[in-house]
Design a protein around this motif. Structure first.
Motif, short mmCIF file in Angstrom:
data_model
loop_
_atom_site.label_atom_id
_atom_site.label_comp_id
_atom_site.label_asym_id
_atom_site.label_seq_id
_atom_site.Cartn_x
_atom_site.Cartn_y
_atom_site.Cartn_z
N THR A 56 -68.73 -56.19 -27.44
CA THR A 56 -68.77 -56.20 -28.90
C THR A 56 -69.51 -57.43 -29.40
O THR A 56 -70.29 -57.36 -30.36
CB THR A 56 -67.33 -56.19 -29.45
N THR A 57 -69.28 -58.54 -28.73
CA THR A 57 -69.95 -59.78 -29.12
C THR A 57 -71.46 -59.63 -29.05
O THR A 57 -72.18 -60.03 -29.97
CB THR A 57 -69.47 -60.92 -28.20
N GLN B 102 -66.21 -50.80 -33.60
CA GLN B 102 -65.14 -50.36 -32.71
C GLN B 102 -63.97 -49.78 -33.50
O GLN B 102 -63.37 -48.79 -33.11
CB GLN B 102 -64.68 -51.55 -31.85
N PRO C 260 -65.84 -54.31 -18.31
CA PRO C 260 -64.40 -54.35 -18.56
C PRO C 260 -64.07 -54.91 -19.94
O PRO C 260 -64.87 -55.66 -20.52
CB PRO C 260 -63.87 -55.27 -17.46
N ARG D 229 -65.07 -61.16 -18.11
CA ARG D 229 -65.27 -62.41 -18.84
C ARG D 229 -65.21 -63.60 -17.91
O ARG D 229 -64.32 -63.67 -17.09
CB ARG D 229 -64.20 -62.53 -19.93
N PHE E 215 -56.42 -61.90 -33.98
CA PHE E 215 -57.79 -61.72 -34.46
C PHE E 215 -58.82 -62.33 -33.52
O PHE E 215 -60.01 -62.11 -33.68
CB PHE E 215 -57.95 -62.25 -35.89
N GLY F 209 -61.03 -55.51 -29.02
CA GLY F 209 -60.28 -54.29 -29.29
C GLY F 209 -59.37 -53.89 -28.14
O GLY F 209 -58.19 -53.59 -28.33
N GLY G 258 -63.02 -56.98 -22.92
CA GLY G 258 -63.03 -58.42 -23.15
C GLY G 258 -64.20 -59.15 -22.51
O GLY G 258 -64.22 -60.38 -22.51
N GLY H 156 -67.25 -59.17 -23.57
CA GLY H 156 -68.25 -59.62 -24.53
C GLY H 156 -69.20 -58.54 -25.00
O GLY H 156 -70.24 -58.84 -25.59
N PHE I 257 -54.51 -65.89 -22.41
CA PHE I 257 -54.61 -65.60 -23.84
C PHE I 257 -53.25 -65.59 -24.52
O PHE I 257 -53.15 -65.20 -25.68
CB PHE I 257 -55.31 -64.26 -24.06
N1 LIG Z 1 -63.11 -64.17 -33.41
C1 LIG Z 1 -62.88 -64.56 -32.15
N2 LIG Z 1 -62.35 -65.78 -31.91
C2 LIG Z 1 -62.10 -66.20 -30.68
N3 LIG Z 1 -62.32 -65.46 -29.58
C3 LIG Z 1 -62.86 -64.23 -29.72
C4 LIG Z 1 -63.16 -63.72 -31.02
N4 LIG Z 1 -63.69 -62.48 -30.87
C5 LIG Z 1 -63.70 -62.23 -29.52
N5 LIG Z 1 -63.21 -63.28 -28.85
C6 LIG Z 1 -63.09 -63.37 -27.38
O1 LIG Z 1 -64.32 -63.07 -26.82
C7 LIG Z 1 -64.18 -62.25 -25.66
C8 LIG Z 1 -65.09 -61.04 -25.76
O2 LIG Z 1 -64.72 -60.25 -26.89
P1 LIG Z 1 -65.43 -58.88 -27.23
O3 LIG Z 1 -64.79 -58.34 -28.45
O4 LIG Z 1 -66.89 -59.10 -27.26
O5 LIG Z 1 -65.04 -58.01 -25.96
P2 LIG Z 1 -65.43 -56.51 -25.62
O6 LIG Z 1 -66.27 -56.54 -24.43
O7 LIG Z 1 -65.95 -55.82 -26.82
O8 LIG Z 1 -64.00 -55.94 -25.23
P3 LIG Z 1 -63.35 -54.51 -25.56
O9 LIG Z 1 -63.91 -53.53 -24.63
O10 LIG Z 1 -61.90 -54.75 -25.31
O11 LIG Z 1 -63.63 -54.22 -26.99
C9 LIG Z 1 -62.71 -61.89 -25.58
O12 LIG Z 1 -62.16 -62.58 -24.51
C10 LIG Z 1 -62.11 -62.37 -26.86
O13 LIG Z 1 -60.86 -62.98 -26.62
#
Ligand SMILES: Nc1ncnc2c1ncn2[C@@H]1O[C@H](COP(=O)(O)OP(=O)(O)OP(=O)(O)O)[C@@H](O)[C@H]1O
Ligand SMILES: Nc1ncnc2c1ncn2[C@@H]1O[C@H](COP(=O)(O)OP(=O)(O)OP(=O)(O)O)[C@@H](O)[C@H]1O
Ligand SMILES: [Mg+2]
Ligand SMILES: [Mg+2]
Lengths: 255, 313, 259, 255, 259
Positions: C50-51, C86, C44, C214, E136, E140, C46, C48, E130
């Protein structure tokens, strides 16, 4: 019509001035009417050309020096926090010191030639370039940095291919401000000690109360400044047509 | 009664008599509370008088004449320095213009905005040279020309012999020499003068004010002439940067040029129409001054008093 | 298998420190990816994803755990790869073709060799005729396609793709997935592929990593045992079995409403 | 350690200066050693404080005036192309004209009081604000404009809620440059005619060759400029922590 | 039907003039949308979907033809609506909640009334916790969800949505589609919905407009005759009939490879 509006602005200004001089009966020693200034300008054109060329030369040298020094400084400042903290107070010092106060030192150190004028023009114009370039260099998004790093960009590539183009719109606003300041810088340099140049002419005409010629000199300075400013602006439009500040909004068709 | 009086420049020894008049209570005795204000060059100060910002001020006479020919509504009401103190000032240990033959090709530093350019132009004309025969270094502030000479960027500066020469020597320890333009080429003009705005002068009340001010000032100048050391000391209270030695040198120098041959025995600050004519002729001939048909446009002695300059009851 | 793992994530976690409070993006991430393997991550928004991708690329520091790529610990940006971010992240001042060629320029590769490849990729992704347009003149999907071409042009051994088809219509994305599958089958690159489409994950991947909301945890890693080349409209029963299984995992972890 | 580095920069600078004075035996009338300047600074502190306050006051007024006038001008310039072409040449005129040349006119028009100094400080500092604000105001993306327009934002809202915040980073670089310039402006104003203020003190010490006090004055000016600059920078960090130039890159943990 | 059309596009076309050449984005667009109707547009990337939406919103001038909304010709930006743009377009300097409340602030609505609504929408879209983060700090998909909330918070009579679920995982998007369907069924807003997912279009829309590749033309407008509420995992036969039909249209116009 719209081609004419910058001229219109100047004409309105001149008309108000001329009218003001007659209406309030402003004595010639205070402010000559623009027509008198124009006449003097034409009569003394060869003289203005000679001195103007001197000032232009000093101004250009100072400006180039400022660009050449300010941009690497901005790069240093933006790439190292420590360098920033080390150098910024000193830059500020040079910026804040009244140039008219330290220019005599230049006279002593570098004589009465071109050098001190170039230096004052340089000193006066480099700070806005540093500041604006620094903002520009910092304004790259972190995603863009990520992209560059994942491509294995060297520091130089990161700078030349990413940071510099990103910073151009901001850099140019510094370059434009600096362009106008460098004219003033050359003049201040000449004030401190010169035997030619428009700043020298200003001093002489002022002390001889040749007000019309003095204003003609001011006009010449303004023309130089305007031309220089617009040259830089032209360069800007040429180099960064892609930036949002230069994009023309699609406007054809009905709406 | 409050009375603002603007000087031509920041303080130097020539101004001592005005401080004497203030500190010895001469102004107070006339019922005046004179505020002595500093200036930033004769040209600017003359403009301030012309535009009624300061009704009465102390400026260079030649500068004032140029102003009048440009339509400034001002005139001299008392000329304190009647000979030009303008001199070449140079390092004693370097090449310098002490003879006419040495002037050609030398580097001369001068300040714009004060009298030096005008007088120098006249001087060069009178001795049969052109301005182009020297390399002129025009600077905007006095220190520039002093530094230039001290550092041998210029061979000489144009300055007041009783001011800049001795002061530089004392302050820097560099031995200085000076040669007055008058001694070299016989060139002189009337120099520092008290001037007033013509429109301001139309008011009878102002005329009375001015009379009282001039009388007390004349008295101050006379007192200074008689008591140089005390005057220097009084001046130092207003200008603590000066040493007694410099202040005294400057006062002495000043007192040596307060009269011309024509005004010997006349009251202090009283000027002679002949001197005005000479000045105008010189400036008209060599420095592009538009001559006035009536020399009275330049000056009046009518507000000056006779010695011993004591207040009227 | 651990020995021959090309990418290895060991108990990795990531906590962001934001002003409005700490955010635990993901944790307890253990994942080994073999060379030439195609791994997809679904989860889903958010959670993580992308992280994780950025940590593998060395673009984001991890909070704990260890990551190795090709046997070496990741402690700086990895460069021997191609990334589709992304967002498209195109350079405003370069034309479409030059944006793709950026990869070539930065790596000091030979322009003459790679320009035909770039043009070919642009044609494949339907951008023929737009080579000299500037990015702001493109539609959202077109921008994303440019960034895909940019990630592929230098033929990298490792591909990291973060929802590369996010802004693409189902139609274009099918075509590009097929192209990617073909390229992958030819060259057998290692690939980490983030998507939000379950069928897409199953279609392309050797294994699908399913994550929980998350703070993101790996809930299950599913081996996809389907013959290649796979095609979306000629899929065996098993295909919908896989997608169904992933859907039910999500339902169990409360991601999909159970209505 | 890193807290100290700005100080370090200044110390290095001073050390070189002091050493230079002794090594090359620079006479005191040319350039006093920093220790002498420091001594004078302390001794004459009350005087510097008095004159410094005068200059600060003029500078602040001029600066505020510049901000108050420059920002609306920038708005006008960015919202109407015709206004831009009409007004920009005139702004350039005022920017390019050497202030030292026209400052005497101010003196004559407005007397010897605070006004002419404030005006020069204003004139000298408003241009960088206009230019940088204009770039900032123009740098909003067209998508953002679309968003605002679809919400029915009024011109004022479009400005206050969208354009202004977008422009802040660029505006602030203009504000910082202007801050340093406004000090110089007040000094130039005082040069032309004043009886107090640090510019006046410069003139006096200069013509009396009180070199140590003159340098102490320069130091005081620098301190004022530095403080002002850092105040503006602090305001910036306070107002736009969200901008990419102020974001601290996430850096905790292993990497 | 023409008389009661709420949105009417009459032979609309759009040609962009770019430096690298003219681009005909779309042409011969004739489309009537009734009040309370939900119309979806599907079509390949770059066929002019965003362009059509912007022309309807009055944000992009048309090159020819006429557009009316509510009987009045569109010659300025329409404001009585909510738009979800293809990119999230959040204000960097506002928190998540304040980005949603922007809509309320600009329209001078009562903050106190709308803040609970905004918070509710954020909760619905999974952004609870949130509210006070800055954009930022979001992923995404989270950014996109914020922009959806922003378009809905003031309860507009007309909704224009440009691939609102582009960056969302299949899971979140299903949930949000369901929410949108529910809201729509309650309030019967007019909606123009651009998507690149054929099932999504069929799921949500009363009519689906199918477009051809650039220069975009309307190939067919399909009435979706399915009972509401519709659910993705309990769809009648007819559902896949519709999606199949759209797919075959695309195939016919060469958008989908025929392999
Ligand atoms: N620079 C940042 N500072 C603080 N929190 C962040 C930052 N980047 C991401 N987060 C938090 O980390 C969590 C995971 O972010 P991430 O971008 O990895 O999600 P994702 O799985 O790629 O989601 P999506 O499918 O929406 O792209 C999110 O809850 C976001 O709020
Ligand atoms: N500002 C612009 N200048 C020039 N051409 C443009 C501009 N905006 C869009 N175009 C062109 O118009 C065409 C249609 O663009 P549009 O954004 O409407 O496509 P779309 O259907 O929304 O695509 P996608 O699904 O990728 O978002 C594209 O070919 C694009 O190149
Ligand atoms: Mg993501
Ligand atoms: Mg689009």
């Amino acid at each position: 019509m719209s081609k004419l509006s910058p001229l219109a602005g100047i004409l309105v200004f001149l008309a108000i001035w001329e009218l003001g001089v007659y209406l309030f009966n402003v004595p010639a020693y205070l402010m000559p009417p623009p027509t008198a200034v124009a006449k003097t300008f034409v009569q003394e054109f060869p003289k203005l050309l000679f001195h103007g060329w001197v000032t232009t030369y000093e101004m250009l040298l100072g400006y180039v020096l400022a660009v050449v020094i300010a941009i690497p400084l901005a790069i240093g400042i933006t790439s190292s926090h420590r360098f920033d903290r080390f150098i910024t107070p000193q830059l500020l010092f040079f910026q804040v010191v009244p140039k008219v106060a330290i220019a005599p030192l230049f006279l002593v150190w570098f004589g009465v030639g071109t050098t001190p004028k170039v230096l004052v023009a340089f000193l006066i114009s480099f700070f806005p370039i540093v500041i604006d370039a620094a903002v520009g260099l910092r304004s790259m998004s972190s995603e863009m940095t990520d992209l560059a790093r994942s491509m294995g960009a060297t520091r130089w590539q990161l700078f030349a291919r990413f940071r510099l183009p990103t910073s151009l719109p901001y850099l140019f606003s510094g370059l434009k401000v600096a362009a106008t300041l460098s004219v003033a810088g050359a003049v201040v340099g000449e004030f401190v000690g010169a035997d030619k140049g428009l700043g020298y002419l200003l001093l002489v005409t002022n002390s001889n109360m040749e007000t019309a010629l003095m204003f003609a000199t001011i006009v010449a300075l303004t023309v130089i400044g305007l031309v220089f400013f617009y040259v830089v602006e032209f360069l800007e439009a040429f180099l960064i047509p892609w930036h949002v500040t230069h994009r023309v909004r699609e406007g054809s068709g009905t709406m | 009664e409050k009375f603002p009086f603007r000087l031509n420049w920041t303080l130097y020894g020539e101004h001592a008599p005005f401080f004497v008049a203030r500190d010895k209570g001469f102004y107070a005795a006339e019922g005046l509370d004179v505020e002595i204000q500093e200036g930033s060059g004769s040209t600017t100060v003359a403009q301030l008088v012309a535009s009624s910002n300061s009704p009465v001020a102390y400026v260079d006479a030649a500068t004032m004449m140029r102003g009048i020919s440009n339509g400034m509504p001002i005139k001299a009401v008392g000329v304190t320095l009647q000979q030009s103190p303008m001199a070449f000032i140079y390092r004693a240990d370097a090449a310098r213009p002490t003879k006419l033959s040495e002037i050609k090709g030398s580097r001369i530093a001068l300040t714009a905005g004060d009298a030096s350019l005008t007088i120098f132009t006249a001087f060069m004309g009178k001795v049969g040279m052109k301005l182009e025969d020297v390399q002129m270094i025009t600077v905007a502030n006095p220190q520039g020309k002093e530094q230039a000479v001290l550092n041998k960027q210029a061979d000489a500066l144009l300055g007041y012999f009783m001011d800049q020469g001795p002061r530089m020597q004392l302050q820097t320890g560099v031995k200085m020499g000076w040669t007055r333009l008058y001694d070299l080429g016989g060139v002189s003009t009337l120099s520092s003068a008290m001037i007033a705005n013509n429109n301001w002068l139309k008011d009878a009340k102002n005329q009375d004010l001015l009379r009282r001010f001039l009388r007390a000032s004349q008295r101050g100048w006379q007192y200074t002439f008689d008591n140089r050391a005390e005057a220097a000391e009084i001046f130092r209270k207003a200008a603590p940067a000066f040493t007694q030695e410099i202040a005294l040198l400057e006062v002495d120098g000043t007192m040596s040029i307060i009269r011309t041959d024509r005004t010997k025995g006349k009251p202090i600050a009283w000027s002679d129409v002949g001197d005005w004519r000479d000045s105008q002729d010189l400036l008209a001939k060599y420095a592009k001054l538009n001559p006035q048909s009536d020399l009275n446009a330049y000056f009046t002695n009518e507000y000056l008093s006779e010695p011993p300059y004591m207040p009227k009851k | 298998m651990a020995a021959e793992a090309y990418i290895q994530l060991d108990d990795v976690s990531k906590v962001y420190r934001a002003k409005a409070g700490q955010v635990e993006a993901c944790g307890e991430i253990n994942l080994d990816i073999r060379e030439s393997e195609f791994v997809a991550i679904v989860g889903p928004s958010g959670c993580g994803k992308t992280t994780i991708l950025k940590m593998v690329a060395g673009l984001q520091p991890r909070s704990s755990g260890s990551i190795t790529v090709g046997g070496r610990s990741v402690d700086r940006p990895q460069t021997d790869l191609g990334i589709v971010f992304q967002d498209a992240i195109l350079l405003d001042w370069r034309s479409v073709l030059d944006n793709v060629m950026l990869q070539v320029d930065i790596r000091n590769l030979d322009r003459a060799t790679y320009e035909p490849i770039a043009r070919h990729l642009l044609e494949l992704t339907g951008l023929k005729g737009f080579e000299h347009h500037k990015p702001f003149e493109l539609s959202g999907g077109m921008r994303q396609r440019v960034s895909i071409c940019r990630a592929l042009v230098h033929d990298p051994p490792l591909l990291l793709m973060d929802e590369p088809f996010g802004a693409l219509d189902a139609l274009t994305r099918e075509q590009i997935s097929m192209d990617i599958q073909r390229v992958w089958m030819e060259k057998r690159k290692t690939a980490l592929f983030i998507t939000h489409s379950i069928p897409e994950a199953v279609l392309l991947a050797d294994r699908v990593v399913v994550m929980s909301p998350r703070p993101g945890r790996i809930v299950e890693i599913i081996d996809i045992d389907l013959p290649r080349p796979r095609k979306l409209d000629s899929m065996p029963e098993k295909f919908s079995e896989y997608t169904g299984r992933i859907r039910s995992i999500f339902k169990a972890s409360g991601v999909l409403a159970m209505d």
